[in-house]
Write an enzyme that holds these catalytic residues in place. Structure first.
Site, mmCIF file in Angstrom:
data_model
loop_
_atom_site.group_PDB
_atom_site.id
_atom_site.type_symbol
_atom_site.label_atom_id
_atom_site.label_comp_id
_atom_site.label_asym_id
_atom_site.label_seq_id
_atom_site.Cartn_x
_atom_site.Cartn_y
_atom_site.Cartn_z
ATOM 1 N N CYS A 83 0.984 -1.098 -0.029
ATOM 2 C CA CYS A 83 -0.013 -0.167 0.292
ATOM 3 C C CYS A 83 0.709 1.142 -0.159
ATOM 4 O O CYS A 83 0.251 2.172 -0.433
ATOM 5 C CB CYS A 83 -1.009 -0.480 1.534
ATOM 6 S SG CYS A 83 -0.517 -0.223 2.738
ATOM 7 N N HIS A 123 -2.392 1.493 7.104
ATOM 8 C CA HIS A 123 -2.691 1.537 6.049
ATOM 9 C C HIS A 123 -1.636 3.341 5.387
ATOM 10 O O HIS A 123 -1.817 4.518 6.064
ATOM 11 C CB HIS A 123 -3.612 2.447 5.708
ATOM 12 C CG HIS A 123 -4.065 1.270 4.252
ATOM 13 N ND1 HIS A 123 -3.658 0.610 3.147
ATOM 14 C CD2 HIS A 123 -5.401 2.799 3.506
ATOM 15 C CE1 HIS A 123 -4.717 0.921 1.937
ATOM 16 N NE2 HIS A 123 -5.195 2.340 2.259
ATOM 17 N N ASN A 166 -7.160 7.025 -0.490
ATOM 18 C CA ASN A 166 -7.103 5.767 0.585
ATOM 19 C C ASN A 166 -7.304 5.297 -1.544
ATOM 20 O O ASN A 166 -7.504 5.097 -2.328
ATOM 21 C CB ASN A 166 -7.907 5.269 0.151
ATOM 22 C CG ASN A 166 -8.501 3.620 0.621
ATOM 23 O OD1 ASN A 166 -7.406 3.168 0.547
ATOM 24 N ND2 ASN A 166 -8.742 3.190 1.581
#
Length: 375
Positions: free
Chosen positions: A96, A251, A269
């Site tokens: 990520c 994250h 995101n």
């Protein structure tokens, strides 16, 4: 420092953004002329489509045995290399950080075009050959890859876009994996690593639990000077757990906008879904000017909430100009290359007084020269 072989190459033009060095000596144009002239599809023997390029640990042995390396035409994806921000990206849980860096990259066209050269495409001269550029250890390098990508059951394993004809994120990841050594070697990094390799710029890491007094001003200037910004949420009890506030724990996110006079931030995101659901979120009543209420991964939040629910902020700019409040002053930068030379620049161990004494004698002179240069 004494001149080195790499320094000589820099003086001859190699290593600059306009004329990068060649990783493993591979020349993109020569390879393309060879393949096109002989109607061959390129296969990179320096990063071959096999298990060694994936590495050990990122996939289970059973999944590793099922991997098939496919070219775009074979995998059924559209033959188009898009270079806009991907609608969403997915990959393994450990990458990520790379996805967030890609998101930041796509908001700066100048930097994107440097990393992803524009003269390549799936055209009539398509031969399965692409190249990307990264800043590595003080110089720009051009990284050649073939377009064979690892798949299981016809689906890409690592970074892939929601759009089937959106190819550049997966190809960019493969080039970066080649630089790192394997896909495993680029697992579980930090956004700052990739952003520095995308820019060759100045990096600043800020712990939001102890931010600088002028955090908002710093972020605003970073946005004005086209810096890349990313941030991370705190680790939860388990990796990538969804919090009640809509944020994913542990994250990485991309900061895509800084808006004044109200201190508001726009974040993204990279998964393309899953958003903050607090104040000023897409569906909150105080978001009358919301441009979109779909779950596209992009959302707004206040600086106060940002500092509360995120742990750190990484800023990477092409130069240090975002550091100064006085916009009339501009930094100038220079790069010096060299090597350690015994008895001259290498201090040796602490009990070897000869070299240590020479270095200590040079320190006052260095400080004096630095002081004069700023006067």
């Amino acid at each position: 420092f004494a001149a080195s072989a790499s320094g000589s190459k820099r003086r001859d033009g190699f290593g600059h953004a306009c004329c990068p060095g060649r990783l493993f000596g591979q020349d993109f144009r020569q390879l393309k002329e060879f393949c096109v002239g002989r109607r061959l599809k390129f296969i990179d023997d320096m990063f071959p489509p096999d298990s060694k390029s994936i590495g050990q640990g990122v996939l289970s042995p059973s999944d590793l045995a099922r991997v098939v390396w496919l070219r775009p035409a074979v995998s059924g994806f559209g033959l188009e290399l898009l270079r806009t921000r991907p609608s969403s990206c997915k990959g393994s849980p450990g990458n990520c950080w790379f996805l967030a860096s890609i998101g930041a990259l796509t908001f700066q066209d100048q930097i994107l075009q440097q990393v992803v050269p524009q003269e390549q495409d799936f055209d009539e001269n398509y031969c399965g050959l692409f190249h990307f550029r990264f800043w590595r250890f003080g110089k720009w390098v051009d990284v050649v890859i073939d377009d064979k990508l690892p798949t299981i059951n016809g689906s890409l394993i690592f970074v892939h876009s929601k759009k089937q004809n959106e190819f550049w994120p997966a190809l960019l990841e493969k080039a970066y994996a080649k630089v790192c050594g394997s896909y495993t070697d680029m697992n579980a990094g930090t956004p700052a690593e990739a952003m520095m390799d995308f820019t060759g710029g100045v990096h600043m890491s800020i712990q939001l639990s102890d931010p600088p007094p002028d955090l908002w001003g710093l972020m605003s200037r970073a946005g004005n000077f086209s810096a890349l910004l990313s941030c991370s949420t705190p680790q939860g009890s388990s990796s990538l757990t969804l919090s009640p506030n809509g944020l994913v724990q542990g994250h990485a996110y991309t900061v895509t906008g800084v808006v004044q006079p109200v201190k508001m931030l726009r974040l993204w995101n990279p998964w393309g879904k899953g958003e903050w659901n607090g104040d000023w979120s897409d569906r909150s009543q105080d978001r009358e000017k919301c441009l979109s209420v779909v779950d596209d991964g992009e959302f707004w939040m206040t600086l106060e909430d940002f500092s509360k629910f995120f742990t750190d902020l990484d800023i990477c700019g092409l130069n240090p100009n975002f550091l100064d409040e006085d916009s009339s002053s501009q930094w100038t930068t220079s790069v010096a290359e060299g090597r350690w030379v015994a008895g001259t620049t290498a201090g040796g161990c602490m009990n070897y007084k000869g070299n240590r004494l020479q270095l200590l004698q040079k320190i006052p002179k260095c400080f004096k020269q630095c002081k004069q240069s700023f006067q």
